[in-house]
Design a protein around this motif. Sequence first.
Motif, PDB file in Angstrom:
ATOM      1  N   GLN A  13       0.829  -1.199   0.000  1.00  0.00           N
ATOM      2  CA  GLN A  13       0.000   0.000   0.000  1.00  0.00           C
ATOM      3  C   GLN A  13       0.865   1.250   0.000  1.00  0.00           C
ATOM      4  O   GLN A  13       1.803   1.370   0.780  1.00  0.00           O
ATOM      5  CB  GLN A  13      -0.920   0.023   1.213  1.00  0.00           C
ATOM      6  CG  GLN A  13      -1.821   1.235   1.240  1.00  0.00           C
ATOM      7  CD  GLN A  13      -2.826   1.183   2.370  1.00  0.00           C
ATOM      8  OE1 GLN A  13      -3.106   0.128   2.914  1.00  0.00           O
ATOM      9  NE2 GLN A  13      -3.376   2.331   2.712  1.00  0.00           N
ATOM     10  N   SER A  14       0.574   2.166  -0.908  1.00  0.00           N
ATOM     11  CA  SER A  14       1.309   3.432  -0.958  1.00  0.00           C
ATOM     12  C   SER A  14       0.553   4.435  -1.811  1.00  0.00           C
ATOM     13  O   SER A  14      -0.395   4.088  -2.504  1.00  0.00           O
ATOM     14  CB  SER A  14       2.723   3.233  -1.513  1.00  0.00           C
ATOM     15  OG  SER A  14       2.682   2.735  -2.821  1.00  0.00           O
ATOM     16  N   ASN A  15       0.992   5.676  -1.729  1.00  0.00           N
ATOM     17  CA  ASN A  15       0.405   6.714  -2.567  1.00  0.00           C
ATOM     18  C   ASN A  15       0.984   6.569  -3.972  1.00  0.00           C
ATOM     19  O   ASN A  15       2.191   6.565  -4.150  1.00  0.00           O
ATOM     20  CB  ASN A  15       0.709   8.101  -2.012  1.00  0.00           C
ATOM     21  CG  ASN A  15      -0.008   9.174  -2.789  1.00  0.00           C
ATOM     22  OD1 ASN A  15      -1.214   9.092  -2.978  1.00  0.00           O
ATOM     23  ND2 ASN A  15       0.718  10.163  -3.245  1.00  0.00           N
ATOM     24  N   ILE A  16       0.113   6.437  -4.960  1.00  0.00           N
ATOM     25  CA  ILE A  16       0.517   6.253  -6.337  1.00  0.00           C
ATOM     26  C   ILE A  16       0.176   7.517  -7.121  1.00  0.00           C
ATOM     27  O   ILE A  16      -0.960   7.983  -7.083  1.00  0.00           O
ATOM     28  CB  ILE A  16      -0.205   5.048  -6.987  1.00  0.00           C
ATOM     29  CG1 ILE A  16      -0.106   3.802  -6.110  1.00  0.00           C
ATOM     30  CG2 ILE A  16       0.318   4.802  -8.396  1.00  0.00           C
ATOM     31  CD1 ILE A  16       1.283   3.332  -5.832  1.00  0.00           C
ATOM     32  N   GLN A  17       1.162   8.045  -7.821  1.00  0.00           N
ATOM     33  CA  GLN A  17       0.945   9.205  -8.673  1.00  0.00           C
ATOM     34  C   GLN A  17       1.346   8.838 -10.094  1.00  0.00           C
ATOM     35  O   GLN A  17       2.445   8.335 -10.317  1.00  0.00           O
ATOM     36  CB  GLN A  17       1.790  10.383  -8.210  1.00  0.00           C
ATOM     37  CG  GLN A  17       1.469  10.853  -6.809  1.00  0.00           C
ATOM     38  CD  GLN A  17       2.408  11.954  -6.370  1.00  0.00           C
ATOM     39  OE1 GLN A  17       2.787  12.815  -7.146  1.00  0.00           O
ATOM     40  NE2 GLN A  17       2.803  11.903  -5.109  1.00  0.00           N
ATOM     41  N   ASN A  33      -3.696   9.950  -8.435  1.00  0.00           N
ATOM     42  CA  ASN A  33      -3.014  10.427  -7.236  1.00  0.00           C
ATOM     43  C   ASN A  33      -3.816   9.911  -6.055  1.00  0.00           C
ATOM     44  O   ASN A  33      -4.628  10.624  -5.482  1.00  0.00           O
ATOM     45  CB  ASN A  33      -2.908  11.948  -7.216  1.00  0.00           C
ATOM     46  CG  ASN A  33      -2.062  12.453  -6.069  1.00  0.00           C
ATOM     47  OD1 ASN A  33      -1.406  11.677  -5.375  1.00  0.00           O
ATOM     48  ND2 ASN A  33      -2.095  13.742  -5.835  1.00  0.00           N
ATOM     49  N   GLU A  34      -3.594   8.625  -5.732  1.00  0.00           N
ATOM     50  CA  GLU A  34      -4.389   7.964  -4.695  1.00  0.00           C
ATOM     51  C   GLU A  34      -3.528   7.049  -3.850  1.00  0.00           C
ATOM     52  O   GLU A  34      -2.521   6.535  -4.306  1.00  0.00           O
ATOM     53  CB  GLU A  34      -5.494   7.109  -5.321  1.00  0.00           C
ATOM     54  CG  GLU A  34      -6.578   7.869  -6.026  1.00  0.00           C
ATOM     55  CD  GLU A  34      -7.666   6.943  -6.539  1.00  0.00           C
ATOM     56  OE1 GLU A  34      -7.980   5.939  -5.864  1.00  0.00           O
ATOM     57  OE2 GLU A  34      -8.191   7.229  -7.616  1.00  0.00           O
ATOM     58  N   ASN A  35      -3.983   6.805  -2.642  1.00  0.00           N
ATOM     59  CA  ASN A  35      -3.383   5.811  -1.766  1.00  0.00           C
ATOM     60  C   ASN A  35      -4.074   4.490  -2.089  1.00  0.00           C
ATOM     61  O   ASN A  35      -5.265   4.339  -1.833  1.00  0.00           O
ATOM     62  CB  ASN A  35      -3.579   6.214  -0.307  1.00  0.00           C
ATOM     63  CG  ASN A  35      -2.736   5.394   0.621  1.00  0.00           C
ATOM     64  OD1 ASN A  35      -1.837   4.681   0.195  1.00  0.00           O
ATOM     65  ND2 ASN A  35      -3.024   5.501   1.897  1.00  0.00           N
ATOM     66  N   ALA A  66       5.659   5.788  -6.870  1.00  0.00           N
ATOM     67  CA  ALA A  66       5.061   4.968  -5.817  1.00  0.00           C
ATOM     68  C   ALA A  66       6.103   4.817  -4.720  1.00  0.00           C
ATOM     69  O   ALA A  66       7.028   4.018  -4.853  1.00  0.00           O
ATOM     70  CB  ALA A  66       4.643   3.605  -6.357  1.00  0.00           C
TER      71      ALA A  66
END
Length: 79
Positions: A13-17, A33-35, A66
Amino acid sequence: NPSTKTKVSVKEQSNIQVAVYNILGKEIKKLLNENLPAGEYTIQWDGKDNEGYHLAGGVYFIHMIAGDYHKTIKTILLK
């Protein structure tokens, strides 16, 4: 309509841009741009900019961040 799909695989799990840039390096479309939790995702770009305008054919770059991971791929938008 021209479009392209990009697969993104996330190990944890991580913030993906994910964003699209033109040849001059200017961001023209923010795709994501979401976790997100771990998994595989498909992101589609419809050839439009952030304001909804169709872009000219040419070379563009899709950049993903990420966590500490960064990757850029080249894509060609054909009209």
